[in-house]
Design a protein around this motif. Structure first.
Motif, PDB file in Angstrom:
ATOM      1  N   ALA A 269       0.826  -1.204   0.000  1.00  0.00           N
ATOM      2  CA  ALA A 269       0.000   0.000   0.000  1.00  0.00           C
ATOM      3  C   ALA A 269       0.863   1.258   0.000  1.00  0.00           C
ATOM      4  CB  ALA A 269      -0.922  -0.006   1.219  1.00  0.00           C
ATOM      5  N   ILE A 270       1.974   1.225   0.738  1.00  0.00           N
ATOM      6  CA  ILE A 270       2.871   2.374   0.783  1.00  0.00           C
ATOM      7  C   ILE A 270       3.535   2.589  -0.570  1.00  0.00           C
ATOM      8  CG2 ILE A 270       4.959   3.322   1.866  1.00  0.00           C
ATOM      9  CD1 ILE A 270       2.184   3.122   3.537  1.00  0.00           C
ATOM     10  N   ALA A 271       3.832   1.505  -1.279  1.00  0.00           N
ATOM     11  CA  ALA A 271       4.416   1.621  -2.615  1.00  0.00           C
ATOM     12  C   ALA A 271       3.475   2.391  -3.544  1.00  0.00           C
ATOM     13  CB  ALA A 271       4.711   0.231  -3.176  1.00  0.00           C
ATOM     14  N   ILE A 272       2.203   2.029  -3.533  1.00  0.00           N
ATOM     15  CA  ILE A 272       1.218   2.749  -4.344  1.00  0.00           C
ATOM     16  C   ILE A 272       1.158   4.212  -3.908  1.00  0.00           C
ATOM     17  CG2 ILE A 272      -1.225   2.922  -4.945  1.00  0.00           C
ATOM     18  CD1 ILE A 272      -1.392  -0.142  -4.413  1.00  0.00           C
ATOM     19  N   MET A 274       3.508   6.015  -2.499  1.00  0.00           N
ATOM     20  CA  MET A 274       4.711   6.763  -2.890  1.00  0.00           C
ATOM     21  C   MET A 274       4.654   7.179  -4.353  1.00  0.00           C
ATOM     22  SD  MET A 274       8.039   5.204  -0.893  1.00  0.00           S
ATOM     23  CE  MET A 274       7.843   3.488  -1.394  1.00  0.00           C
ATOM     24  N   VAL A 275       4.152   6.288  -5.208  1.00  0.00           N
ATOM     25  CA  VAL A 275       4.059   6.640  -6.627  1.00  0.00           C
ATOM     26  C   VAL A 275       3.056   7.779  -6.824  1.00  0.00           C
ATOM     27  CG1 VAL A 275       3.418   5.801  -8.918  1.00  0.00           C
ATOM     28  CG2 VAL A 275       4.786   4.359  -7.408  1.00  0.00           C
ATOM     29  N   ALA A 276       1.907   7.690  -6.163  1.00  0.00           N
ATOM     30  CA  ALA A 276       0.914   8.767  -6.269  1.00  0.00           C
ATOM     31  C   ALA A 276       1.456  10.077  -5.704  1.00  0.00           C
ATOM     32  CB  ALA A 276      -0.369   8.357  -5.547  1.00  0.00           C
ATOM     33  N   GLU A 277       2.169   9.978  -4.585  1.00  0.00           N
ATOM     34  CA  GLU A 277       2.686  11.192  -3.948  1.00  0.00           C
ATOM     35  C   GLU A 277       3.898  11.738  -4.693  1.00  0.00           C
ATOM     36  OE1 GLU A 277       2.779  10.577   0.364  1.00  0.00           O
ATOM     37  OE2 GLU A 277       0.839   9.550   0.208  1.00  0.00           O
ATOM     38  N   ALA A 278       4.562  10.912  -5.502  1.00  0.00           N
ATOM     39  CA  ALA A 278       5.593  11.427  -6.404  1.00  0.00           C
ATOM     40  C   ALA A 278       4.950  12.289  -7.484  1.00  0.00           C
ATOM     41  CB  ALA A 278       6.371  10.280  -7.035  1.00  0.00           C
ATOM     42  N   LYS A 297       9.946   3.569 -11.226  1.00  0.00           N
ATOM     43  CA  LYS A 297      10.613   2.441 -11.876  1.00  0.00           C
ATOM     44  C   LYS A 297      11.240   1.508 -10.841  1.00  0.00           C
ATOM     45  CE  LYS A 297      14.037   1.362 -15.444  1.00  0.00           C
ATOM     46  NZ  LYS A 297      15.000   1.931 -16.433  1.00  0.00           N
ATOM     47  N   LEU A 298      11.879   2.073  -9.804  1.00  0.00           N
ATOM     48  CA  LEU A 298      12.497   1.249  -8.769  1.00  0.00           C
ATOM     49  C   LEU A 298      11.435   0.470  -7.994  1.00  0.00           C
ATOM     50  CD1 LEU A 298      15.061   0.374  -7.279  1.00  0.00           C
ATOM     51  CD2 LEU A 298      14.804   2.387  -5.806  1.00  0.00           C
ATOM     52  N   ILE A 299      10.324   1.118  -7.686  1.00  0.00           N
ATOM     53  CA  ILE A 299       9.242   0.452  -6.971  1.00  0.00           C
ATOM     54  C   ILE A 299       8.698  -0.710  -7.798  1.00  0.00           C
ATOM     55  CG2 ILE A 299       6.856   0.749  -6.169  1.00  0.00           C
ATOM     56  CD1 ILE A 299       7.714   3.593  -5.265  1.00  0.00           C
ATOM     57  N   ALA A 300       8.489  -0.474  -9.089  1.00  0.00           N
ATOM     58  CA  ALA A 300       7.991  -1.550  -9.959  1.00  0.00           C
ATOM     59  C   ALA A 300       9.011  -2.679 -10.085  1.00  0.00           C
ATOM     60  CB  ALA A 300       7.653  -0.988 -11.337  1.00  0.00           C
ATOM     61  N   VAL A 306       2.011  -0.384  -8.315  1.00  0.00           N
ATOM     62  CA  VAL A 306       2.156   1.063  -8.516  1.00  0.00           C
ATOM     63  C   VAL A 306       0.823   1.750  -8.800  1.00  0.00           C
ATOM     64  CG1 VAL A 306       4.543   0.921  -9.322  1.00  0.00           C
ATOM     65  CG2 VAL A 306       2.681   0.707 -10.971  1.00  0.00           C
ATOM     66  N   ARG A 307      -0.252   0.975  -8.949  1.00  0.00           N
ATOM     67  CA  ARG A 307      -1.544   1.556  -9.282  1.00  0.00           C
ATOM     68  C   ARG A 307      -2.628   1.066  -8.334  1.00  0.00           C
ATOM     69  NH1 ARG A 307      -2.746   3.428 -14.314  1.00  0.00           N
ATOM     70  NH2 ARG A 307      -4.562   4.234 -13.222  1.00  0.00           N
TER      71      ARG A 307
END
Length: 370
Positions: A269-272, A274-278, A297-300, A306-307
């Motif tokens: 959930a935090i990964a998603i 972080m991408v949104a907050e980026a 890209k690193l998260i994926a 990521v979504r």
């Protein structure tokens, strides 16, 4: 072995990061010293058969009399129901103020056992023995303890520091790959908010890390603990700087609550989030598109989501959950956003319409595919 100090005056403590150091739990507790002889190990049904006997033997060999309390595994255990269960077990065992608790497990057990320690007999000492990557680099350090309510994550809790943290990296070898990847989300977060060199190192070594080479993991875990120790030493109760540790968490915690605790692991959930907050950082605080793409890209590449698709009904539930977040101030939802990789800004207000755009944007897919 790495020894990281969390400098908090008379509440300072050490984080011992190594391979095989769980066997020294009892002797480390005697050195503190922790009185007793009674103590209790709070763990879960997954961890107990793996590491409960070793922890129990180490404590007994050091002269302690441990009780083992085993709880169901999973985020739903972090509740008042299971806190009360622990209270009843400790009372029946006649634990005293001179006794102590050991939290043996992942973030759920660490948070719950820490909350039990903070409140039973108005506070007894406790030791963190995190057995997941996420707990080792994040939740076991810094003294945030608590439980969830149906309304939201970590809405009941306290700041209560452990007396010691023992990170035995050999416990990572029994961790499911999904749990390891979830822990990587918090490792990536430290690079994103505080240490651009760490972020670059993760980009270079991610394949080796996923193969679980513990020689690479030891300095990495120690560095993450040192970053958190530096931040907590400056702002123990999250009145300022410590808020940067919540990057990705405003959206991430809401996703956990709306999806039902346990559907997404915390790190997923935090990964998603972080991408949104980026994406929000690009719009509001000057994060460059290139750096936002590097983060996604690193998260994926770590195998993390990521979504998060939202329709109107789900969006309203997410918004409600975010409005209950502890970082809301005067009705405004506040975010941690990035100005660059390694530099974070806290307390950034973002309008609900823009938050929804961050989840609906195709940015995540585009960034992760580059």
């Amino acid at each position: 072995m790495h020894d990281v100090e969390v400098p908090l005056g008379n509440r300072s403590y050490h984080i011992l990061v190594g391979v095989g150091n769980l066997s020294g739990l009892g002797e480390e507790c005697r050195r503190l010293p922790l009185k007793g002889p009674r103590c209790a190990i709070i763990t879960d049904d997954n961890v107990r058969p793996l590491y409960g006997p070793l922890a129990e033997k180490s404590l007994k060999d050091a002269g302690f009399e441990p009780l083992i309390i085993s709880l169901p595994a999973g985020e739903s255990t972090k509740s008042l129901k299971w806190v009360d269960f622990c209270y009843q077990q400790l009372a029946a065992f006649r634990l005293e103020r001179q006794s102590f608790l050991v939290a043996l497990g992942g973030g759920v057990i660490g948070d719950l056992a820490g909350f039990v320690a903070a409140t039973y007999l108005r506070g007894i000492p406790f030791v963190q023995v995190p057995t997941t990557l996420l707990a080792q680099v994040d939740s076991s350090v810094g003294g945030k303890v608590g439980i969830n309510l149906e309304a939201g994550k970590n809405l009941v809790g306290a700041f209560y520091q452990p007396r010691l943290v023992i990170c035995d990296l050999s416990t990572l070898t029994t961790l499911p790959l999904r749990e390891l990847r979830a822990g990587l989300a918090e490792v990536i977060k430290y690079g994103a908010i505080y240490d651009a060199d760490l972020f670059q190192l993760l980009e270079a070594t991610l394949p080796v890390l996923l193969q679980l080479d513990l020689q690479h993991w030891e300095p990495l875990v120690a560095r993450c603990c040192a970053i958190k120790a530096e931040v907590v030493a400056q702002d123990e109760t999250e009145s300022g700087l410590r808020a940067i540790l919540n990057f990705g968490h405003t959206i991430g915690h809401a996703i956990e609550a709306v999806s039902g605790y346990g559907h997404y692991l915390h790190g997923e959930a935090i990964a998603i989030g972080m991408v949104a907050e980026a994406w929000l950082s690009q719009q509001n605080t000057g994060l460059s598109p290139a750096e936002a793409r590097r983060l996604a890209k690193l998260i994926a590449a770590a195998g993390l989501p990521v979504r998060y698709a939202v329709d109107e009904e789900r969006w309203q539930k997410l918004l409600h959950a975010m409005q209950l977040d502890k970082k809301v101030s005067q009705g405004q939802i506040k975010f941690v956003l990035l100005s660059a990789l390694g530099r974070a800004l806290w307390g950034q207000p973002v309008a609900p319409e823009q938050i929804r755009q961050s989840l609906a944007s195709t940015f995540a897919d585009e960034a992760a595919s580059t």
